[in-house]
Design an enzyme around this catalytic site. Structure first.
Site, mmCIF file in Angstrom:
data_model
loop_
_atom_site.group_PDB
_atom_site.id
_atom_site.type_symbol
_atom_site.label_atom_id
_atom_site.label_comp_id
_atom_site.label_asym_id
_atom_site.label_seq_id
_atom_site.Cartn_x
_atom_site.Cartn_y
_atom_site.Cartn_z
ATOM 1 N N ASP A 220 -3.987 -12.825 -3.893
ATOM 2 C CA ASP A 220 -5.068 -11.957 -3.440
ATOM 3 C C ASP A 220 -6.375 -12.305 -4.140
ATOM 4 O O ASP A 220 -6.394 -12.538 -5.350
ATOM 5 C CB ASP A 220 -4.678 -10.500 -3.773
ATOM 6 N N GLU A 269 8.343 -25.973 -11.921
ATOM 7 C CA GLU A 269 9.521 -25.858 -12.787
ATOM 8 C C GLU A 269 10.702 -25.279 -12.001
ATOM 9 O O GLU A 269 11.840 -25.598 -12.257
ATOM 10 C CB GLU A 269 9.232 -24.838 -13.886
HETATM 11 C C1 GLC Z 1 -7.824 -8.608 -0.345
HETATM 12 C C2 GLC Z 1 -6.853 -7.794 0.458
HETATM 13 C C3 GLC Z 1 -7.494 -6.505 0.829
HETATM 14 C C4 GLC Z 1 -7.863 -5.762 -0.440
HETATM 15 C C5 GLC Z 1 -8.713 -6.628 -1.348
HETATM 16 C C6 GLC Z 1 -8.778 -6.073 -2.728
HETATM 17 O O1 GLC Z 1 -8.940 -8.975 0.376
HETATM 18 O O2 GLC Z 1 -6.422 -8.525 1.562
HETATM 19 O O3 GLC Z 1 -6.694 -5.713 1.642
HETATM 20 O O4 GLC Z 1 -8.564 -4.595 -0.119
HETATM 21 O O5 GLC Z 1 -8.179 -7.916 -1.495
HETATM 22 O O6 GLC Z 1 -7.554 -6.264 -3.375
#
Ligand code: GLC
Length: 563
Positions: A220, A269
């Site tokens: 993310d 790994e």
């Molecule tokens: C990413 C996720 C989104 C979230 C953001 C903050 O863009 O896909 O849904 O709100 O990160 O974590």
């Protein structure tokens, strides 16, 4: 706790899956948004046991892997992208045993499991942040986040001019007077990746989930971890215009790549050892990295970094042959030198579903609030999917798109949960529309999502779009996906390779050859006549053939086999 029988076998076995080492290079990966997929206990919220119960559906659909959006312990300020404990399952989704059972069952069905990793920020309820706050200025825990004194005579102004992606300032002041940085909601404080404890913790979290048997991670905000030294001002109040077009002091900084090089060694790994045991099984990372260009995205997937990155340039492209061809060529050209597969994606939990985007006029971007012409949108969405699945590389499918679901554009304000909606002001905040729980049955409470209601209300039309209503119905969107996925995987290896051979085509039409398959996508408003390239394998609409020619209606894609 859910009931499942304990399986003594190591949780790394993949029973029936095609076990080529590079499985991910042409994989079709299905995104499950756990809140909205299937609810096993009738509380209106999807859960891991619900996902597990529906795995056979995903196997039959023909996807290779499942990516689960976060299910970790979280106060849910941003639907789980605010993690309080990275090693625990939130009780609303189940527990670690449920996660274990899900991973085992998926592997038994030949499906791989990719989990979401949220390293840019934690929840404000994470132990570190709570202690950092409680201990006050000078606490060493504050160094793991970005705490700063404010500007102005009394420190009453934020430390710099950065804005939150969800709207408003990217800084919040705490009662003792210091400010902390949050690129997203105030409940999502950004980690300070310069602090060694942060890196140590995430390497340990990676190992925790690898030991649980997961096959990969979706990273993310992969472009956000490193901030420019000194946190310099942006110098403009027009941040929105820059986002996505420029390298920002908080996004796409070159330093992030050092982190991914370290992570890659951990994943590697876990991989060769397995292949020596006869189960070639490479684990992967996929980056959510919004960068200004696909060329900069390619930096994330150099051979010693991550494996894949979402192709948001493709997602943001209108249904237009010229634009599509340009982005396809540019993507393939950018990925070839780094040896990474291209990826293709049309929908996810952050954007308006493509059936609704394409129902509206082009050029409106990825956050749309109007239903548009639904029939047109669905026709184009089906054609767009068939085009995507003919391209070389890996493709991502977002839950419900195989049912042709549109966005729910008329959710009442009182049910909305997207934090961006509440921070308002120039931001969209309408992501709830693509997160409405999906329909499994024609009737019944929440259309088979669960035995109770659903956390976001489903429209009355949802029953006719359900799995039950479409299953086995020739021409339904669900059957179109099933056919396309099976043709792609079993018969023609369509996702392999890194190039397409373009064929001559009328205006508004894309035509290309991939081995023994020819794909023609008519993005124009009129039917076109093209040569019949062979036997029709699958088409997103009605095509008619006569005298060696095929009439392809407007907004329709066709695959032929030539050999
Ligand atoms: C990413 C996720 C989104 C979230 C953001 C903050 O863009 O896909 O849904 O709100 O990160 O974590």
């Amino acid at each position: 706790m859910s009931q499942h029988s304990a399986d003594p076998a190591p949780n790394t076995a993949l029973a029936t899956v095609a076990t080529h080492r590079d499985w991910w290079r042409d994989a079709v990966i299905y995104q499950v948004y756990p809140r909205s997929f299937a609810d096993s206990n009738g509380d209106g919220m999807g859960d891991l046991e619900g996902v597990r119960s529906r795995l056979p559906y995903l196997r039959d659909l023909g996807v290779d892997a499942v990516w689960l959006s976060p299910f970790y312990a979280s106060p849910q300020a941003d639907a789980g992208y605010d993690v309080a404990d990275y090693r625990a399952v939130d009780p609303m989704f189940g527990n670690l045993l449920d996660a274990d059972a899900l991973i085992r069952d998926a592997h038994g069905l030949g499906l791989r499991i990719i989990v979401d990793l949220v390293p840019n920020h934690s929840s404000d309820q994470h132990e570190w942040f709570k202690r950092a706050l409680a201990e006050g200025p000078g606490s060493p825990l504050r160094d793991r986040y970005h705490f700063r004194p404010g500007k102005g005579e009394n420190g009453e102004l934020p430390p710099n001019d950065w804005e939150s992606i969800f709207g408003g300032p990217a800084w919040t002041r705490v009662p003792d007077g210091e400010w902390y940085l949050h690129l997203f909601a105030p409940e999502q404080p950004d980690f300070n990746w310069e602090h060694p404890a942060v890196g140590d913790e995430f390497r340990s979290i990676l190992r925790f989930w690898l030991d649980m048997g997961v096959d990969g991670f979706r990273v993310d905000v992969a472009h956000g971890l490193v901030k420019a030294a000194g946190l310099p001002d942006l110098g403009t109040h027009d941040q929105l215009k820059l986002l996505g077009n420029d390298v920002m002091p908080f996004f796409d900084q070159d330093g992030v790549h050092d982190i991914y090089r370290q992570w890659r060694t951990i994943l590697d790994e876990y991989s060769p050892e397995l292949s020596e045991q006869g189960g070639p099984h490479e684990r992967i990372f996929v980056a959510e990295a919004w960068t200004p260009t696909v060329e900069r995205t390619a930096n994330y997937v150099r051979p010693d970094e991550l494996h894949q990155a979402f192709n948001f340039q493709y997602l943001a492209t209108d249904w237009d042959a010229g634009q599509l061809r340009a982005v396809i060529d540019r993507t393939l050209d950018a990925m070839r030198p780094v040896g990474a597969p291209a990826t293709w994606v049309l929908s996810n939990h952050d954007v308006t579903r493509h059936a609704t985007r394409f129902a509206n006029e082009p050029g409106l971007g990825t956050q749309i609030r109007t239903a548009g012409d639904r029939e047109l949108g669905l026709r184009r969405a089906r054609a767009a999917t068939l085009l995507m699945l003919a391209l070389p590389g890996s493709a991502y499918v977002y839950q419900g798109e195989e049912l042709g679901l549109p966005d729910v554009v008329d959710l009442p304000d009182e049910v909305r949960q997207d934090p961006a909606y509440f921070r308002g002001e120039g931001q969209d905040g309408f992501r709830d529309g693509c997160r409405v729980p999906i329909p499994w049955t024609r009737t019944g409470p929440s259309y088979g999502f669960g035995s109770g209601g659903s956390w976001l209300p489903q429209p009355a039309s949802w029953g006719d779009l359900s799995v039950e209503a479409q299953q086995g119905v020739p021409g339904s969107t669900l059957e179109l996906y099933r056919t396309a996925l099976s043709v792609r995987r079993e018969q023609h290896g369509l996702g392999a390779g890194d190039s397409v051979e373009w064929l001559r085509a009328p205006g508004g039409v894309l035509a290309f050859r991939r081995g023994h398959v020819v794909c023609v996508a008519n993005t124009g408003g009129e039917a076109v006549v093209v040569p019949s390239y062979g036997r029709v394998l699958v088409a997103s609409g009605e095509v008619t053939e006569a005298d060696g020619e095929t009439k392809v209606p407007a907004d329709t894609t066709v695959w032929w086999t030539t050999g």
